[in-house]
Design a protein around this motif. Sequence first.
Motif: not given
Length: 552
Positions: A387, A390-391, A431
């Motif tokens: 999470d 993603d932010h 990533r």
Amino acid sequence: MSFMNATPPRLPPSGRRARKAAASRITRPGDRFEGYLSPDRPHAGAYDEMFSGDGTVRGPYRALYESIAALDAHDLQSRSQALDRAMVDQGITFSLSGQERPFPLDLVPRVIQAAEWTKLERGVAQRVRALEAFLADVYGDRQILRDGVLPRRLITSCEHFHREAFGITPPNGVRIHVSGVDLVRDEEGTFRVLEDNLRNPSGVSYVMENRRTMARVFPDLFAQHRVRPVGDYASHLLRALRAAAAANVADPMVVVLTPGVHNSAYFEHSLLARLMGVELVEGRDMFCRDNVVYLRTTEGERQVDVVYRRIDDEFLDPVHYRPDSVLGVAGIQNAARAGNVVVANAIGNGVGDDKLVYTYVPEMVKYYLNEKPLLPNVDTFRCWLPDEFDHVMAHLDELVIKPVEGSGGYGIVFGPDATAAELATLRRKVRANRRGWIAQPVVQLSTVPAKVDDRLAPRHVDLRPFAVNDGKDIFVLPGGLTRVALPEGSLVVNSSQGGGSKDTWVLASRASTAERELEQPALGAMSTVDGLVAEQGPELTSSQQQQQQQQS
């Protein structure tokens, strides 16, 4: 020209407004501060430590302001040149890209009042106690992992977690003999921890030398302030190192292990050794036999009990780490495991100052000490958590992205300043290695006046207090290293990125009986040398010089 005889500061308010300000002892920026609080300045929302938002001089800075604001351009320049000459005369330099240069010292000190310092002191000591417990745990029972407070893969994936150090227990239990906790002040004026340094934190020599230089050039300023001294750091460090030795050693031999003259912090290594009156040695000056470390001297072999090493783990022992290292001592880790020598700071401490592990320190404080953290962290997003990753991806252009293994300000990307191409490249890197990155909001570091040409302008600063743990008490040096970003608008304070430093004044309260600066012998007068001379090895090759330069 004496400060005391200088022209009083000129204040912008006039008429009834000026009389009202004078009556309430409120002062506002004078000529040397023209444009200081301009709303168009970079990061105008940053907390300024000398002036409040309406231009009022904050209490701890009033006497200092009245002295400095009275200087004309010539005085400002001559004082600044005197500081530069003093730094060069004392040989206080810093190696940048292989070249020695004077370490910039700004003439305006940073001031911290007594009550505020007391809070910082308690917060730093609390953090050190929690991290000591953490290191003892992860190299011992690992209870915090079994209890699920920290994920196991957080530790096992850390580059600086060394399984080779498992089971090594220091005689007095101390692994963090010296620590440097980097603090920043946010827009609300709250001190927050930016990172921990538990391996070889450097910079304390500049704290002491900055003070000595300021005392020489500005003795009149010290007469007007109750500034707490910093000159006894070496005595606290020596006491901690001697206390670290095995219990059956009555008069332990302590040495400072340096990578060599080509290391950027060699000046600090030599200064600390001289002030403590111990030998400054290189790896080639020592050897191990039967799990005992010896120093070669002109008077024969001498057993070494405590090694205050200033080289990285990877170079410390070629038997266990890099086999090509010429900086360390083969077998020293086995000697430490056998209890015949103490390595300070301990091998493997890097797992405690990993930038990802840092985000879990508040949990460590609660888990080990059952206390509420006194110093908050800077808000941090952990890219290895889905999470939060993603932010970060969604707000990459708003955040500061940092490599977990980076240091010296290298590899940091300020999202708001990055181009689209740079952000795209960064996105791919994050990533590909989520464990290797964290992200933080852009903290507009607090500002303190700094000399820029013939005026004073706001420049961003951080603070690195130094703590020394002797096993019974944690001493926090009242001051610490204030680093300042000299380019306008820059938030990167690292000396390797063009930053400078300031003298940090911690004021004693009026009721305090603590010593004040210039009430004790000059720094350096406390040194005693035992007269032993280490044998010198052969001249270094270029590859050996490169290894010295690589050390933090």
